[in-house]
Design a protein around this motif. Structure first.
Motif, PDB file in Angstrom:
ATOM      1  N   LEU A  21       0.829  -1.205   0.000  1.00  0.00           N
ATOM      2  CA  LEU A  21       0.000   0.000   0.000  1.00  0.00           C
ATOM      3  C   LEU A  21       0.864   1.257   0.000  1.00  0.00           C
ATOM      4  O   LEU A  21       0.611   2.211  -0.736  1.00  0.00           O
ATOM      5  CB  LEU A  21      -0.932  -0.012   1.215  1.00  0.00           C
ATOM      6  N   LYS A  22       1.920   1.265   0.840  1.00  0.00           N
ATOM      7  CA  LYS A  22       2.805   2.424   0.877  1.00  0.00           C
ATOM      8  C   LYS A  22       3.487   2.645  -0.471  1.00  0.00           C
ATOM      9  O   LYS A  22       3.643   3.782  -0.933  1.00  0.00           O
ATOM     10  CB  LYS A  22       3.853   2.246   1.977  1.00  0.00           C
ATOM     11  N   LEU A  23       3.923   1.559  -1.122  1.00  0.00           N
ATOM     12  CA  LEU A  23       4.554   1.693  -2.438  1.00  0.00           C
ATOM     13  C   LEU A  23       3.588   2.257  -3.475  1.00  0.00           C
ATOM     14  O   LEU A  23       3.952   3.110  -4.297  1.00  0.00           O
ATOM     15  CB  LEU A  23       5.075   0.327  -2.888  1.00  0.00           C
ATOM     16  N   GLN A  24       2.332   1.793  -3.453  1.00  0.00           N
ATOM     17  CA  GLN A  24       1.345   2.304  -4.407  1.00  0.00           C
ATOM     18  C   GLN A  24       1.112   3.787  -4.219  1.00  0.00           C
ATOM     19  O   GLN A  24       1.018   4.549  -5.179  1.00  0.00           O
ATOM     20  CB  GLN A  24       0.039   1.534  -4.248  1.00  0.00           C
ATOM     21  N   ILE A  25       1.029   4.228  -2.942  1.00  0.00           N
ATOM     22  CA  ILE A  25       0.820   5.656  -2.675  1.00  0.00           C
ATOM     23  C   ILE A  25       2.006   6.474  -3.158  1.00  0.00           C
ATOM     24  O   ILE A  25       1.868   7.534  -3.776  1.00  0.00           O
ATOM     25  CB  ILE A  25       0.577   5.872  -1.169  1.00  0.00           C
ATOM     26  N   MET A  26       3.235   5.985  -2.898  1.00  0.00           N
ATOM     27  CA  MET A  26       4.431   6.713  -3.331  1.00  0.00           C
ATOM     28  C   MET A  26       4.517   6.806  -4.842  1.00  0.00           C
ATOM     29  O   MET A  26       4.981   7.813  -5.395  1.00  0.00           O
ATOM     30  CB  MET A  26       5.676   6.024  -2.772  1.00  0.00           C
ATOM     31  N   GLU A  27       4.071   5.760  -5.554  1.00  0.00           N
ATOM     32  CA  GLU A  27       4.175   5.749  -7.010  1.00  0.00           C
ATOM     33  C   GLU A  27       3.098   6.574  -7.694  1.00  0.00           C
ATOM     34  O   GLU A  27       3.302   7.069  -8.797  1.00  0.00           O
ATOM     35  CB  GLU A  27       4.111   4.306  -7.511  1.00  0.00           C
ATOM     36  N   THR A  28       1.923   6.751  -7.082  1.00  0.00           N
ATOM     37  CA  THR A  28       0.801   7.421  -7.767  1.00  0.00           C
ATOM     38  C   THR A  28       0.540   8.829  -7.279  1.00  0.00           C
ATOM     39  O   THR A  28      -0.183   9.578  -7.927  1.00  0.00           O
ATOM     40  CB  THR A  28      -0.484   6.600  -7.568  1.00  0.00           C
ATOM     41  N   THR A  29       1.097   9.251  -6.122  1.00  0.00           N
ATOM     42  CA  THR A  29       0.784  10.575  -5.572  1.00  0.00           C
ATOM     43  C   THR A  29       1.440  11.671  -6.394  1.00  0.00           C
ATOM     44  O   THR A  29       2.610  11.575  -6.769  1.00  0.00           O
ATOM     45  CB  THR A  29       1.249  10.661  -4.111  1.00  0.00           C
ATOM     46  N   SER A  30       0.672  12.737  -6.668  1.00  0.00           N
ATOM     47  CA  SER A  30       1.171  13.913  -7.383  1.00  0.00           C
ATOM     48  C   SER A  30       1.601  14.970  -6.370  1.00  0.00           C
ATOM     49  O   SER A  30       0.938  15.216  -5.374  1.00  0.00           O
ATOM     50  CB  SER A  30       0.078  14.476  -8.288  1.00  0.00           C
ATOM     51  N   TYR A  31       2.767  15.645  -6.672  1.00  0.00           N
ATOM     52  CA  TYR A  31       3.305  16.667  -5.769  1.00  0.00           C
ATOM     53  C   TYR A  31       3.492  18.008  -6.463  1.00  0.00           C
ATOM     54  O   TYR A  31       4.258  18.855  -5.992  1.00  0.00           O
ATOM     55  CB  TYR A  31       4.650  16.216  -5.193  1.00  0.00           C
ATOM     56  N   ASP A  32       2.806  18.244  -7.581  1.00  0.00           N
ATOM     57  CA  ASP A  32       2.999  19.525  -8.294  1.00  0.00           C
ATOM     58  C   ASP A  32       1.695  20.283  -8.489  1.00  0.00           C
ATOM     59  O   ASP A  32       1.642  21.228  -9.268  1.00  0.00           O
ATOM     60  CB  ASP A  32       3.666  19.264  -9.647  1.00  0.00           C
ATOM     61  N   GLY A  33       0.621  19.884  -7.812  1.00  0.00           N
ATOM     62  CA  GLY A  33      -0.647  20.595  -7.943  1.00  0.00           C
ATOM     63  C   GLY A  33      -1.417  20.232  -9.193  1.00  0.00           C
ATOM     64  O   GLY A  33      -2.464  20.820  -9.461  1.00  0.00           O
ATOM     65  N   ILE A  34      -0.925  19.286  -9.984  1.00  0.00           N
ATOM     66  CA  ILE A  34      -1.629  18.823 -11.195  1.00  0.00           C
ATOM     67  C   ILE A  34      -1.940  17.346 -10.987  1.00  0.00           C
ATOM     68  O   ILE A  34      -1.037  16.526 -10.815  1.00  0.00           O
ATOM     69  CB  ILE A  34      -0.779  19.027 -12.458  1.00  0.00           C
ATOM     70  N   PHE A  35      -3.231  17.013 -11.003  1.00  0.00           N
ATOM     71  CA  PHE A  35      -3.651  15.649 -10.671  1.00  0.00           C
ATOM     72  C   PHE A  35      -4.573  15.129 -11.757  1.00  0.00           C
ATOM     73  O   PHE A  35      -5.519  15.795 -12.162  1.00  0.00           O
ATOM     74  CB  PHE A  35      -4.378  15.642  -9.331  1.00  0.00           C
ATOM     75  N   LEU A  36      -4.287  13.933 -12.247  1.00  0.00           N
ATOM     76  CA  LEU A  36      -5.106  13.278 -13.276  1.00  0.00           C
ATOM     77  C   LEU A  36      -5.730  12.035 -12.661  1.00  0.00           C
ATOM     78  O   LEU A  36      -5.023  11.122 -12.222  1.00  0.00           O
ATOM     79  CB  LEU A  36      -4.252  12.909 -14.489  1.00  0.00           C
ATOM     80  N   TRP A  37      -7.039  12.015 -12.640  1.00  0.00           N
ATOM     81  CA  TRP A  37      -7.801  10.924 -11.991  1.00  0.00           C
ATOM     82  C   TRP A  37      -8.560  10.143 -13.046  1.00  0.00           C
ATOM     83  O   TRP A  37      -9.426  10.691 -13.728  1.00  0.00           O
ATOM     84  CB  TRP A  37      -8.760  11.521 -10.971  1.00  0.00           C
ATOM     85  N   LYS A  38      -8.265   8.866 -13.170  1.00  0.00           N
ATOM     86  CA  LYS A  38      -8.989   7.983 -14.079  1.00  0.00           C
ATOM     87  C   LYS A  38     -10.067   7.244 -13.294  1.00  0.00           C
ATOM     88  O   LYS A  38      -9.770   6.540 -12.330  1.00  0.00           O
ATOM     89  CB  LYS A  38      -8.048   6.980 -14.735  1.00  0.00           C
ATOM     90  N   ILE A  39     -11.320   7.411 -13.705  1.00  0.00           N
ATOM     91  CA  ILE A  39     -12.440   6.691 -13.086  1.00  0.00           C
ATOM     92  C   ILE A  39     -12.840   5.565 -14.036  1.00  0.00           C
ATOM     93  O   ILE A  39     -13.465   5.801 -15.082  1.00  0.00           O
ATOM     94  CB  ILE A  39     -13.636   7.625 -12.818  1.00  0.00           C
ATOM     95  N   ASP A  40     -12.443   4.339 -13.708  1.00  0.00           N
ATOM     96  CA  ASP A  40     -12.767   3.206 -14.559  1.00  0.00           C
ATOM     97  C   ASP A  40     -14.083   2.579 -14.116  1.00  0.00           C
ATOM     98  O   ASP A  40     -14.683   2.985 -13.125  1.00  0.00           O
ATOM     99  CB  ASP A  40     -11.631   2.188 -14.539  1.00  0.00           C
TER     100      ASP A  40
END
Length: 559
Positions: free
Chosen positions: A389-408
């Motif tokens: 879970l920690k690895l998934q959060i580190m790999e997917t979190t955005s830190y530049d104020g630009i976030f792309l969310w895919k709703i499947d």
């Protein structure tokens, strides 16, 4: 016509006694006649009949007994009374009307001298005035008269017009920054401030440490004059970001190595689990054989007991007979022990998950070791899931104020929203910067609120409690842009807004999440399905947070 105690005052000429109630002496407008021949108003007669038991109610004039069954309406007297001539109750105010008493109530409904409330009494006017003066009052004197705002064309009471003009969006005002424009609609002030040359602005390198703040038209001169300083700020900033990225990479490598270690341990634990399961299966087979053997022994004991009983019955009371009785007693005791042992074996053999063997010390030791291995394996599985879970959060979190969310799986999620099973869904969290604000997106696929539900896709921004909130400026003020991306790249649906600094949604969080705020009418369902917004049962939501004005330590990128 209803009964009135003052109608006698309006009748022209005198009134005979026969036109009045024998009890209250008021004029009769709905007369009833009793068994004694006297006329009453119905309310007085009803009071007399209720106060006394039947047969004791008496006429106040001659003392005769009054009976309810002999009372009847006196329509002839009523017709005579209604034919009396009278004048208007408002005669003292100037009304000259005279007529039959039967028409008095109709005249009162349209009499010009009747007192009435102002037409705007529901808005606050408390004036009571004669009917023929009402039009003049409404036209010239009423301060609550509704008038149309000359700017927005909406009607307001006169006393509230000044208050309205102070906040009317169509009212022309001067530029507050002093650029010279004086005909700006109040509702367009915010838009004007974006392009106003005199509006205060900050340097584009503020996130790097530049402290310049001044009119927009002086920004270009500042950029040309401080080129060297800006380059130094950029260099220092790049070094800082590079160091942070290096540390983050080291943490990621350490996590990957730890994950590999856990995978190896898990493989070993799986092998041990297979071995223990094989051991358990062997023990169960042995228990089955023991149970069969016990059954055979009990059968043999039953046969021997029957033979001994037969032999004992054929012999006399001899020493051999006594020995047979003792043997039978011992066989009964042995049979009881076999029955208890068989029940224990059967219970152990039927245990669904973790059998606890009591037949031997070695079996008990195997069971104990199996429990320890299973418990250790469960702990390792929990630790491995936590690391994943920690690895998934580190790999997917955005830190530049630009976030792309895919709703499947959009269609399934939409049906659940319509059915009320899952009304809203949350995105993973993202940050405006490495040490910035923590946000997430909340989506109502079937809309939210009275305006959006069932018609719109509603999008909201949620300010979350972050690790660095104590170093950030509050309330949250950054401009937010929300986009529904057109996967055919033709036309995105875009909405932007600036947070209301007075709203509790953008204050420093006191719980895990603040109240969501955003656009309940972001995109209609018809528009959502008309173009390329849904492809492969998925949609894409893009969030852009404007970094302008954020503290240096809350930035990692700039535009």
């Amino acid at each position: 016509m209803s009964h009135s105690r003052n109608v006698v005052e309006f009748v022209v000429g005198g009134l005979e006694k026969r036109y009045k109630c024998i009890q209250c002496h008021n004029v009769l407008q709905d007369p009833v006649q009793s068994s004694c021949g006297h006329r009453f108003c119905w309310s007085c007669l009803d009071d007399i009949l209720k106060q006394k038991p039947p047969g004791e109610a008496k006429c106040p004039d001659d003392g005769e007994v009054l009976k309810r069954e002999e009372v009847f309406k006196d329509k002839c007297a009523q017709k005579e009374i209604l034919a009396l001539e009278c004048y208007c109750p408002n005669k003292s105010l100037g009304c000259l009307w005279t007529g039959l008493l039967a028409y008095l109530q109709d005249h009162d409904a349209e009499c010009s001298y009747t007192k009435v409330k102002c037409l705007y009494s529901n808005l606050g006017c408390n004036v009571v005035i004669l009917r023929h003066q009402l039009a003049k009052h409404v036209e010239n004197d009423c301060v609550y008269k509704v008038t149309e705002c000359p700017y927005c064309r909406v009607g307001y009471p006169g006393v509230k017009m000044r208050e309205h003009l102070e906040e009317c969006g169509k009212f022309p005002v001067k530029c507050p920054h002093g650029c010279g424009e004086s005909e700006i609609l109040r509702e367009h002030l915010a838009e004007h401030s974006i392009s106003c040359p005199r509006a205060p602005t900050q340097c584009k390198f503020k996130s790097m440490g530049c402290e310049f703040e001044g009119p927009r038209d002086s920004l270009d001169e500042h950029l040309e004059s401080f080129t060297t300083e800006h380059l130094m700020l950029c260099s220092n900033y790049v070094e800082k970001v590079t160091e942070e990225m290096r540390n983050l990479q080291l943490q990621l490598n350490a996590s990957l190595a730890m994950n590999q270690t856990y995978e190896e341990r898990l493989s070993l634990q799986n092998e041990a689990l297979v071995l223990n399961r094989q051991t358990l299966s062997t023990h169960q087979m042995k228990l089955t054989k023991v149970e069969e053997n016990l059954s055979e022994q009990r059968t043999s004991i039953d046969e021997i007991r029957q033979q001994l009983t037969t032999e004992l019955n054929s012999r006399e009371n001899t020493t051999a007979g006594l020995n047979m009785v003792d043997i039978i007693r011992r066989l009964d005791f042995q049979d009881e022990r076999l029955a208890v042992l068989g029940e224990d074996v059967r219970r152990l053999n039927q245990a669904p998950a973790r059998p606890r063997y009591a037949a031997s010390a070695s079996a008990g030791g195997s069971d104990h070791r199996f429990d320890r291995v299973e418990h250790s394996l469960a702990l390792h599985e929990i630790q491995l899931a936590d690391q994943d879970l920690k690895l998934q959060i580190m790999e997917t979190t955005s830190y530049d104020g630009i976030f792309l969310w895919k709703i499947d799986e959009f269609q399934r999620r939409f049906r659940e929203a319509v059915d009320g099973k899952t009304i809203s869904i949350y995105s993973p969290p993202f940050y405006t910067a490495r040490y910035g604000y923590k946000l997430c997106v909340r989506a109502y696929l079937n809309g939210d609120g009275p305006m959006g539900k069932g018609k719109y896709l509603s999008l909201f921004i949620v300010v979350m409690r972050g690790e660095y909130d104590g170093l950030l400026s509050w309330p949250f003020r950054q401009k937010i842009t929300m986009k529904l991306l057109d996967q055919d790249r033709v036309s995105d649906v875009t909405e932007s807004f600036r947070p209301d600094p007075n709203s509790s949604s953008f204050q420093k969080p006191r719980s895990d999440m603040n109240i969501a705020s955003g656009c309940p009418t972001f995109c209609t369902h018809n528009l959502l399905r008309s173009r390329g917004y849904i492809r492969d049962d998925s949609i894409f939501i893009k969030i852009v947070v404007d970094p302008t004005g954020m503290p240096l330590y809350s930035q990692v990128t700039f535009k």
